[in-house]
Design a protein around this motif. Structure first.
Motif, short mmCIF file in Angstrom:
data_model
loop_
_atom_site.label_atom_id
_atom_site.label_comp_id
_atom_site.label_asym_id
_atom_site.label_seq_id
_atom_site.Cartn_x
_atom_site.Cartn_y
_atom_site.Cartn_z
N LYS A 67 50.89 33.75 17.50
CA LYS A 67 52.08 32.90 17.41
C LYS A 67 52.17 32.36 15.98
O LYS A 67 51.24 32.51 15.19
CB LYS A 67 51.95 31.74 18.41
N ALA A 68 53.29 31.69 15.69
CA ALA A 68 53.44 31.10 14.36
C ALA A 68 52.25 30.18 14.06
O ALA A 68 51.72 30.15 12.95
CB ALA A 68 54.74 30.31 14.28
N GLY A 69 51.82 29.43 15.07
CA GLY A 69 50.69 28.52 14.92
C GLY A 69 50.05 28.30 16.27
O GLY A 69 50.30 29.05 17.22
N LEU A 70 49.21 27.27 16.36
CA LEU A 70 48.53 26.94 17.62
C LEU A 70 47.78 28.15 18.17
O LEU A 70 47.72 28.33 19.39
CB LEU A 70 49.53 26.42 18.66
N ASN A 71 47.20 28.94 17.28
CA ASN A 71 46.55 30.15 17.75
C ASN A 71 45.20 29.91 18.41
O ASN A 71 44.58 30.84 18.93
CB ASN A 71 46.47 31.18 16.63
N GLY A 72 44.76 28.65 18.43
CA GLY A 72 43.58 28.31 19.21
C GLY A 72 43.89 28.14 20.70
O GLY A 72 42.98 27.97 21.51
N VAL A 73 45.17 28.18 21.04
CA VAL A 73 45.58 28.08 22.44
C VAL A 73 45.94 29.48 22.94
O VAL A 73 46.69 30.20 22.30
CB VAL A 73 46.79 27.14 22.60
N ASP A 74 45.39 29.82 24.10
CA ASP A 74 45.58 31.17 24.66
C ASP A 74 46.79 31.22 25.58
O ASP A 74 46.66 31.18 26.79
CB ASP A 74 44.31 31.60 25.40
N ASN A 75 47.97 31.35 24.97
CA ASN A 75 49.19 31.44 25.78
C ASN A 75 49.34 32.83 26.37
O ASN A 75 49.06 33.82 25.72
CB ASN A 75 50.43 31.12 24.92
N GLY A 76 49.79 32.84 27.61
CA GLY A 76 49.94 34.13 28.27
C GLY A 76 51.11 34.15 29.23
O GLY A 76 51.83 33.16 29.38
N ARG A 77 51.28 35.32 29.86
CA ARG A 77 52.32 35.49 30.86
C ARG A 77 51.64 35.73 32.21
O ARG A 77 50.61 36.40 32.27
CB ARG A 77 53.20 36.69 30.53
N LEU A 78 52.23 35.19 33.25
CA LEU A 78 51.68 35.36 34.59
C LEU A 78 52.77 35.93 35.50
O LEU A 78 53.89 35.42 35.51
CB LEU A 78 51.23 34.00 35.16
N ALA A 79 52.39 36.94 36.24
CA ALA A 79 53.29 37.44 37.28
C ALA A 79 52.49 37.61 38.56
O ALA A 79 51.29 37.89 38.53
CB ALA A 79 53.93 38.76 36.86
N PHE A 80 53.15 37.40 39.70
CA PHE A 80 52.48 37.39 40.99
C PHE A 80 53.10 38.44 41.90
O PHE A 80 54.32 38.49 42.06
CB PHE A 80 52.59 36.00 41.63
N ASP A 81 52.25 39.24 42.48
CA ASP A 81 52.73 40.27 43.40
C ASP A 81 52.28 39.89 44.81
O ASP A 81 51.17 40.23 45.25
CB ASP A 81 52.15 41.63 42.97
N HIS A 82 53.12 39.12 45.48
CA HIS A 82 52.83 38.69 46.85
C HIS A 82 51.42 38.11 46.99
O HIS A 82 50.64 38.54 47.83
CB HIS A 82 53.03 39.86 47.83
N VAL A 83 51.14 37.15 46.16
CA VAL A 83 49.82 36.49 46.18
C VAL A 83 49.81 35.41 47.26
O VAL A 83 50.68 34.53 47.28
CB VAL A 83 49.51 35.87 44.80
N ARG A 84 48.84 35.48 48.15
CA ARG A 84 48.79 34.54 49.28
C ARG A 84 47.86 33.37 48.96
O ARG A 84 46.75 33.56 48.48
CB ARG A 84 48.30 35.26 50.54
N VAL A 85 48.36 32.17 49.21
CA VAL A 85 47.55 30.95 49.04
C VAL A 85 47.70 30.13 50.33
O VAL A 85 48.75 30.21 51.00
CB VAL A 85 47.99 30.11 47.82
N PRO A 86 46.69 29.34 50.68
CA PRO A 86 46.77 28.57 51.92
C PRO A 86 47.87 27.50 51.85
O PRO A 86 48.29 27.09 50.76
CB PRO A 86 45.40 27.93 52.04
#
Lengths: 635, 635
Positions: free
Chosen positions: A228-247
């Motif tokens: 990124k332009a800055g803040l490269n000590g932070v691990d930004n990412g993308r999350l996608a969920f494929d029918h993930v089941r949680v209680p």
């Protein structure tokens, strides 16, 4: 005007700046000063992430992470202190501040404020101790500002008593999520809750995203956002969920719950109102961003003022080279910005106190007012940071471009502050809407159209309540006559001018929005620049008033005299920048307007000998000011 | 106003933008489009340097490097084309542009323009072919802007017929020198020439800095400046010399020579005048920086406009989400900046033609005028780049913060443009001084005090020549009456307003500088903001006139109608930004001033459908616009 003392001790100013949380500030400062950390220079992304993770772990052994949590879970129960400690972290590597903010402020804060006792018992200690690292997964690729229309779904399945979390398409992918790319094991995921086939609006769910070995959990797709332009000590990412089941219990159910059979219940009626109530509880993050933007700006100004005090360029007739801070052009570049940093600091301080003192069951109107102020000061602090750090960089010439001199990192790191935790333009609209509707019934729908609609409905009432406006205008007019110097430095005149501007702009917006045509979007859009302006001048008024309050709390006469002059510079440079409006609306005569410009020049000259004192009073740990351009021979 | 055609083909605009060097531009564009290079994202400093070096070698096999050199040495003898080709390189990785600029523009240019035939024969082909890589070592740690007072010495030793190049102290270290840290084998070093014990002012010397194996030459100390905010593909370093001996022939002796016995001779009397004549020959670098800043800005605007055309946020009542470029606030962020980019492009084009057509033996007044225009447009282009790329980044929200979307690189790389090749503030003073002294006798001493002194001496004459000013004011006054829309869109009125502002500001500066007190520095300093303003409004006037000239050259009626409207937006947004001044000086009534704001809004709405056309007309090779945020589903 009383004349300024020749020399003010910065140690008489620091306590005024440190305010109510002075003891905590001193403690954090001492700890930061004792740390071995420096701003990383030229570190690769992965190495920077690892470094920040180490620093986060060290921070977890201190009181800081728990300050904002309840004492029942090992916390300090000190919300204001928690925000102040994030602000102090803003003096250091901003990646650490943001990483800490994601873990404890956003992730932990969501569990604390959107969850209920079972969630608190299960998670808060682990979050505090970094036994559970997590993400705050709200923003989506397709919906950054308009978060009410997020498209991730969480569909309740009564057969298994589980929610099925799902990303229907690319646009619904969670985007720019801190802690996601490398370290997070769980995420608070914001998704449209669906039960019995009915959508109930956005709710938050605790979703595991990695297994204990650090691999993506089944059905969870994790991408790295990369450099990124800055803040490269932070691990930004993308999350996608494929029918993930949680209680079923994964639902953070303070504001809405689903019974085992799938029946939905909530103490708040209306999906939108409920969601914006939820959002409203999460303003600490926004307050912290504003505060740490302020800290980074103070650091940049300290570096630039110290450089400008030692750097010489071009000789006078006697052969002596001129210190660059002696040039009027250079003073104008740095000193009004410094005055604004003081003003914003005091306004931020008031905001933190209000946040701390507002009970969670306070009347809705009070809550909305707090949210509006948090939004407005986030805007003011972050745009000020962007402009001022840029200026500080340029004021240090080539030296300011070298990474070792810290300004490039400050610029790059803070740059995203204007568009994250709420895009500034969207937030300004929110502020304006609050003003137009007088905070009544105004749940925080961020849509510009909602602004127009609400305004059109409520505006007559709101404006009617402002008949006092006329009197202010009269006072302004009267004061426009007479001696320039006397008038311009009259604090009462300055305050009235700010108040009058706010009211007049607001009335103008109201007039325009009332002209509802067949296309409400067109009506809103034609007035958008006025709407944004209304937000801005409202904040300006709050900021000036906060400065005045702070001066009133200053016990030292020398420090007080200096602050009075700094406040003049804030007020008059603000008026100067906006003097076209004052001229167009008959608030300043042409002559008086020119006198404002002269007054700013005069104030720059008067404050120039105190510039070093004013930045030293921020008392930034010296290790964070260790720029080689400030070493040895200035040349 | 004639109405705009519904649809203008960008291919009718591109030839107007491409202008006199259209064929060359097309050639460079085609070559760039065929190259495999992309902007490096997240590359470590050393890897980036290596990549750029490879690209430089590939570039060396094309016509580009030689364009500006004499045909006798394998060059193209096309100075304008040379500058245009650097401008085109500005569409790509700016590290390559700067590295090429250092090698061929600055290093090669110094040999060509400050050296004589033996230097040309010995070096130019080698420089063109990268057989000799070199540096332009002017800036010192202690003297960045005030280069007349550099402190490196070159002392002639008649016994050996050598110059002894020496760095007396840390402040005299050559600083930020491109090509020094890794690749340069020689440097053109600017040093105070001393012979027979007498200092003769700054001259340039060819000094080897590395041996054939790439180690620092004996007596030469090379340091790496390390990571920078941007441009990390360029190896900037520091150079210091410990009594390094070079032969007498190392002096680039076009403007000053030393005979074997140490006798000094020069065709130009006066050390300062000679040095500034030398500097004056080197303006191609400054022109190239302005041009490539313009290219980078066009790229940022293209990215931001394309994103704003596909990105949607917040729904209208019918449920359709609004394309963000349909918001007035977003239009105001991008479209006036786009209009300014057009205006600056045409002004840059005129400047390049003037540079190309000004014979090296042209009258001094003509040369000074060219230098002033180069300085002014460098300032305007680079500050516009800084502000606009920042805005473009913010306009793309979180996506604009990801390195993969190119805006962070553009911001970081261009950031130094405002302070290198002449700090913008210093250059503005130079422009103003040129105006005050009517270019007569004004050698380019950059000292602010010299500005004041010259002004005080010359100002009466200069202002006396400007009696025409009054007539312009009358015309402006007259046009201030009557119908707003008719007046505001009258090109003649716009031009007169710009001309009148320039003359009035200049007269004001003259008045102030005439009030010479006992302390000439104080007199200058009190007027510094006026001096800077005089420089700025002068450039604004030149830029508007250049736009008008360009429209006159446009053969296609549709393209012409569109350009007329873009020119209106440039002129009126410039007036809007400065309307406080026009109000204070009775050039605009309050009502007319508000009408200017409305007119800018109207123009934004009218040009919004053409925004894509306007950026596509820049015809930037698509590979440099390959940002993932523009791929697939916009969300």
């Amino acid at each position: 005007m009383p004349s300024l003392p020749a020399d003010v001790d910065p140690r008489t100013l620091t306590p005024v700046l440190d305010g109510r949380w002075a003891a905590l500030r001193a403690e954090v400062r001492a700890r930061m000063a004792a740390e071995p950390y420096r701003d990383p220079v030229g570190l690769a992304v992965e190495a920077h992430r690892a470094l920040v993770f180490d620093q986060l772990q060290a921070l977890a052994t201190t009181d800081v992470p728990g300050l904002g949590f309840d004492k029942a879970y090992g916390g300090g129960g000190d919300i204001g202190g928690s925000v102040v400690s994030f602000e102090m972290l803003g003096f250091g590597d901003l990646s650490l501040m943001v990483k800490a903010g994601v873990q404890w402020g956003l992730f932990g804060g969501a569990v604390q404020l959107l969850g209920t006792r079972p969630h608190h018992e299960r998670y808060l200690r682990r979050i505090k101790d970094l036994d559970l690292l997590g993400c705050f997964a709200m923003t989506e690729h397709g919906h950054g500002s308009d978060v009410q229309h997020l498209r991730t779904t969480a569909t309740y399945d009564p057969d298994t008593a589980e929610f099925v979390v799902h990303t229907p398409d690319r646009a619904a992918t969670k985007e720019y999520i801190g802690n996601a790319a490398r370290d997070g094991h769980a995420a608070v995921v914001f998704a449209q809750l669906i039960t019995h086939g009915e959508a109930r609006g956005v709710h938050a769910f605790m979703v595991p995203i990695r297994d204990p070995d650090g691999r993506a959990a089944p059905g969870v797709l994790i991408e790295d956002c990369g450099p990124k332009a800055g803040l490269n000590g932070v691990d930004n990412g993308r999350l996608a969920f494929d029918h993930v089941r949680v209680p079923r219990e994964a639902l953070l159910n303070r504001f809405g719950d689903v019974a085992p059979d799938g029946t939905y219940s909530s103490p708040i009626e209306g999906d939108a109102r409920r969601f914006f109530t939820m959002l409203g509880t999460l303003i600490r993050g926004r307050v912290s961003v504003g505060g740490s933007a302020g800290s980074a700006t103070k650091r940049a100004l300290t570096l630039a003022v110290r450089y400008a005090e030692r750097r010489r360029q071009f000789a006078k007739p006697d052969g002596e080279e001129v210190v660059i801070l002696d040039y009027l052009g250079h003073q104008r570049r740095l000193l009004p910005a410094l005055a604004t940093s003081y003003a914003l600091h005091f306004a931020q301080d008031e905001l933190v106190a209000a946040l701390h003192d507002t009970a969670s069951d306070a009347p809705q109107e009070e809550q909305r007012r707090l949210e509006s102020r948090a939004a407005g000061l986030k805007v003011a602090n972050t745009w000020h940071a962007t402009a001022t750090i840029q200026n500080a960089r340029e004021a240090c010439g080539g030296a300011g471009y070298l990474a070792e001199n810290l300004l490039p990192g400050l610029k790059a790191d803070t740059d995203v502050f204007t568009t994250f935790e709420g895009d500034n333009t969207v937030l300004l609209q929110l502020v304006a809407k609050g003003l137009l509707t007088d905070y009544k019934d105004a749940f925080q729908n961020l849509s510009p159209l909602a602004t127009a609609r609400f305004a059109a409905e409520r505006v007559l009432g709101a404006v009617a309540e402002r008949t006092a406006a006329r009197k202010v205008v009269d006072a302004v007019d009267r004061l426009t006559e007479g001696d320039d110097r006397e008038a311009l430095f009259d604090r009462d005149w300055q305050l009235k001018l700010f108040q009058d501007r706010e009211q007049h702009v607001l009335e103008g917006v109201a007039d325009r929005l009332r002209k509802a045509g067949p296309d409400p979007f067109a009506v809103f859009n034609a007035a958008q620049d006025h709407v944004l302006r209304a937000g801005r001048v409202h904040i300006d008024r709050l900021v000036l008033e906060a400065f005045v309050h702070a001066i009133g709390r200053c016990p030292d006469p020398g420090a007080k005299a200096l602050l009075e002059r700094v406040c003049d510079l804030y007020a008059l440079s603000n008026i100067e920048a906006d003097r076209a409006w004052f001229l167009e609306h008959g608030r300043l005569s042409a002559g008086r307007s020119k006198a404002v410009i002269s007054a700013v020049n005069t104030l720059c000259a008067e404050l120039r000998p105190h510039a070093r004192t004013l930045v030293d009073a921020f008392d930034i740990p010296e290790q964070y000011l260790a720029a080689p351009m400030l070493d040895g021979d200035a040349g």
